[in-house]
Motif scaffolding. Structure first.
Motif, PDB file in Angstrom:
ATOM      1  N   GLY A   1     -37.999 -40.178  45.972  1.00  0.00           N
ATOM      2  CA  GLY A   1     -38.188 -38.807  46.429  1.00  0.00           C
ATOM      3  C   GLY A   1     -38.980 -38.002  45.426  1.00  0.00           C
ATOM      4  N   ARG A   2     -39.040 -36.697  45.605  1.00  0.00           N
ATOM      5  CA  ARG A   2     -39.829 -35.836  44.728  1.00  0.00           C
ATOM      6  C   ARG A   2     -38.991 -35.332  43.569  1.00  0.00           C
ATOM      7  NH1 ARG A   2     -43.298 -32.148  49.022  1.00  0.00           N
ATOM      8  NH2 ARG A   2     -44.073 -33.882  50.257  1.00  0.00           N
ATOM      9  N   ARG A   3     -39.613 -35.248  42.402  1.00  0.00           N
ATOM     10  CA  ARG A   3     -38.969 -34.738  41.206  1.00  0.00           C
ATOM     11  C   ARG A   3     -39.522 -33.352  40.904  1.00  0.00           C
ATOM     12  NH1 ARG A   3     -34.427 -37.615  39.915  1.00  0.00           N
ATOM     13  NH2 ARG A   3     -34.837 -39.819  40.212  1.00  0.00           N
ATOM     14  N   HIS A   4     -38.659 -32.385  40.793  1.00  0.00           N
ATOM     15  CA  HIS A   4     -39.088 -31.023  40.486  1.00  0.00           C
ATOM     16  C   HIS A   4     -39.807 -30.981  39.137  1.00  0.00           C
ATOM     17  CE1 HIS A   4     -39.129 -26.692  40.326  1.00  0.00           C
ATOM     18  NE2 HIS A   4     -38.543 -26.722  39.141  1.00  0.00           N
ATOM     19  N   GLY A   5     -40.991 -30.371  39.104  1.00  0.00           N
ATOM     20  CA  GLY A   5     -41.721 -30.206  37.859  1.00  0.00           C
ATOM     21  C   GLY A   5     -42.436 -31.453  37.374  1.00  0.00           C
ATOM     22  N   ARG A   6     -42.554 -32.477  38.208  1.00  0.00           N
ATOM     23  CA  ARG A   6     -43.257 -33.705  37.813  1.00  0.00           C
ATOM     24  C   ARG A   6     -44.393 -33.985  38.788  1.00  0.00           C
ATOM     25  NH1 ARG A   6     -41.834 -33.995  32.639  1.00  0.00           N
ATOM     26  NH2 ARG A   6     -39.569 -33.913  32.400  1.00  0.00           N
ATOM     27  N   GLY A   7     -45.455 -34.623  38.271  1.00  0.00           N
ATOM     28  CA  GLY A   7     -46.612 -34.900  39.097  1.00  0.00           C
ATOM     29  C   GLY A   7     -46.485 -36.167  39.910  1.00  0.00           C
ATOM     30  N   ALA A   8     -46.100 -37.275  39.253  1.00  0.00           N
ATOM     31  CA  ALA A   8     -45.982 -38.555  39.957  1.00  0.00           C
ATOM     32  C   ALA A   8     -44.800 -38.530  40.921  1.00  0.00           C
ATOM     33  CB  ALA A   8     -45.824 -39.690  38.947  1.00  0.00           C
ATOM     34  N   GLN A   9     -44.951 -39.225  42.006  1.00  0.00           N
ATOM     35  CA  GLN A   9     -43.870 -39.314  42.988  1.00  0.00           C
ATOM     36  C   GLN A   9     -42.857 -40.387  42.600  1.00  0.00           C
ATOM     37  OE1 GLN A   9     -44.207 -37.098  45.938  1.00  0.00           O
ATOM     38  NE2 GLN A   9     -45.603 -36.391  44.340  1.00  0.00           N
ATOM     39  N   THR A  10     -43.338 -41.442  41.929  1.00  0.00           N
ATOM     40  CA  THR A  10     -42.485 -42.596  41.629  1.00  0.00           C
ATOM     41  C   THR A  10     -42.780 -43.126  40.232  1.00  0.00           C
ATOM     42  OG1 THR A  10     -44.119 -44.106  42.583  1.00  0.00           O
ATOM     43  CG2 THR A  10     -42.384 -43.305  44.061  1.00  0.00           C
TER      44      THR A  10
END
Length: 369
Positions: free
Chosen positions: A20-29
Motif C-alpha cells: 500500500g501507500r506510505r505517508h511521506g514516501r515516494g516509492a510505493q514498495t
C-alpha cells in the motif's frame, strides 16, 4: 556509541513493511535490488488495506569514508569530481537516478533508499586530507549531483556545513545542486565564497503543482520555497541557477516556460534541464508510482517516454541519456533553448581555481612567507 551496522532512529514514526501507500514516501514498495538472488514483490491477497499505511521510520547509520572525492570521466556532464555526504536520500523523489546505488548495499532502491540512510560523518576530515595531497589539482567539486546534501537529516548531522568550511578555508570552487531551502542556513559561507568567485548554487524545480510535487518529491521543499531560496541567494550575491529536472513528458513538460520565467524573476542567472532518466530499477518503481498517482495520464507519459528513448523507457548512450532523442525530445530541447535565450538564462560563468590554498599536511613545515 553505536556498533557498525546499527542504525539510529531520527524520527518517531513507527516502521513496518506492507502493501500500500506510505505517508511521506515516494516509492510505493520495497522491490528487491538487481543483485538479490530472490526477488520479493507485494501481492494483494484481499486482506490488506490499500489506503495509507503506517508511516516508515527514517534510520541513519554513521559510516566513515576512506575517500570522499569521487572522480568520473563522463563526457556529458560538466564536472569530473563530486562529493556525496550521504547515501540514500530522505527526499524520496520517485525518479531519483541515485536509487539503484542502494542495490550495491543489498538494499532496495525503493523504500529502503529513502528510509535507510548512511551519513559520512568524517567527510570534512577526509576532504581536507585529500586536498592536501601533493598531486591534487583544483577543479570545481559538484555536490548534490547524486543525493541531496541538504536532505532533512542534514539539519542534525551538519556534514555539508563542515565540508563548506573546508572549501571556504582552502579557496576551493564548488557547485551545489539541491531541492532544499536548508541551503540558506549556510548563507554566511556561501556569500563569502561568492565574493571570491568560488561557488554556484542550483535549485532543482520539477513542477509548480504543489499536489504533484508532494506525491513525487514528498520530503523536498515546496516549489515556492525553492524559488524563494533562489531569490534570497541571488539577493545575497550568490550566483544561482534553476534546473528544470527532470522534465517528464506528458506530466511536467508543459510547465517548463513558467518555471524558467519564475526563476528569472527570482534572480537566477543560469538554467538547465534533464529529460527523465529511468535506469535499472527506477523504471519499475516509476511506472508503479505513475499508475498509482496519475492513472489517467500513465499510458500517455510512458508512450512519450518511449518516443524520446528509441522505443524503450531508457537509453543510457552517452550524449543522449540527458536529453533523449527523436522529435519530441528535440521539441523539449528547442523550447528550453528559446525560453532561456528570451529570459537571459543562458549565461555561463566559470569558477576560480587560482586562489586554491592546500591545507597543511600533518608534519608539514609551514611557509615563512
Amino acid at each position: 556509541m553505536r556498533k557498525p551496522g546499527e542504525f539510529e532512529s531520527v524520527s518517531p514514526e513507527a516502521g513496518g513493511v506492507a502493501y500500500g501507500r506510505r505517508h511521506g514516501r515516494g516509492a510505493q514498495t520495497n522491490r528487491s535490488g538487481r543483485f538479490e538472488p530472490i526477488a520479493y514483490e507485494p501481492v494483494d491477497d484481499g486482506w490488506e488495506t490499500l489506503g495509507d499505511l503506517e508511516a516508515l521510520q527514517t534510520e541513519v547509520q554513521e559510516v566513515p569514508a576512506r575517500r570522499i572525492i569521487t572522480k568520473n570521466q563522463s563526457p556529458d556532464i560538466g564536472f569530473d569530481r563530486s562529493i556525496n555526504p550521504y547515501r540514500g536520500c530522505e527526499h524520496g523523489c520517485i525518479y531519483c537516478f541515485a536509487r539503484p546505488t542502494h542495490a550495491f548495499l543489498g538494499m532496495s532502491p525503493g523504500l529502503d533508499f529513502e528510509t535507510k540512510l548512511f551519513a559520512k560523518t568524517n567527510a570534512a576530515q577526509a576532504l581536507e586530507r585529500e586536498l592536501a595531497e601533493p598531486n591534487y589539482r583544483p577543479r570545481m567539486i559538484a555536490i548534490g549531483s547524486n543525493t541531496d546534501p541538504y536532505q532533512p537529516i542534514e539539519r542534525r548531522y551538519r556534514i555539508m556545513r563542515r565540508i563548506l568550511e573546508v572549501l571556504d578555508a582552502t579557496n576551493h570552487p564548488v557547485g551545489i545542486v539541491t531541492k532544499s531551502a536548508l541551503v540558506l542556513r549556510d548563507l554566511d559561507i556561501l556569500q563569502s565564497m561568492a565574493e571570491r568567485g568560488l561557488v554556484k548554487v542550483a535549485l532543482s524545480v520539477t513542477t509548480l503543482d504543489h499536489k504533484l510535487a508532494r506525491a513525487m518529491e514528498p520530503r523536498a521543499s515546496t516549489p515556492e520555497k525553492r524559488l524563494e531560496t533562489v531569490e534570497k541567494l541571488s539577493a545575497a550575491g550568490v550566483p544561482t541557477s534553476v534546473m528544470v529536472a527532470p522534465v517528464i513528458p506528458g506530466l511536467t513538460d508543459a510547465e517548463m516556460e513558467r518555471i524558467l520565467e519564475r526563476a528569472s524573476v527570482a534572480g537566477a542567472a543560469e538554467a538547465g534541464y534533464v529529460l527523465l532518466r529511468l535506469p535499472l530499477e527506477i523504471g519499475d518503481l516509476f511506472v508503479e508510482w505513475l499508475r498509482a498517482n496519475c492513472p489517467d495520464r500513465a499510458d500517455r507519459v510512458l508512450s512519450l517516454m518511449r518516443q524520446t528513448r528509441g522505443g524503450k523507457l531508457y537509453e543510457a548512450k552517452w550524449g543522449e541519456r540527458m536529453e533523449g532523442d527523436g522529435p519530441y525530445a528535440w521539441m523539449i530541447g528547442r523550447r528550453f533553448q528559446m525560453a532561456a535565450e528570451r529570459l537571459g538564462l543562458n549565461k555561463r560563468s566559470a569558477l576560480r581555481t587560482d586562489l586554491f590554498t592546500p591545507p597543511v599536511r600533518p608534519g608539514q613545515q609551514l611557509s615563512l612567507l
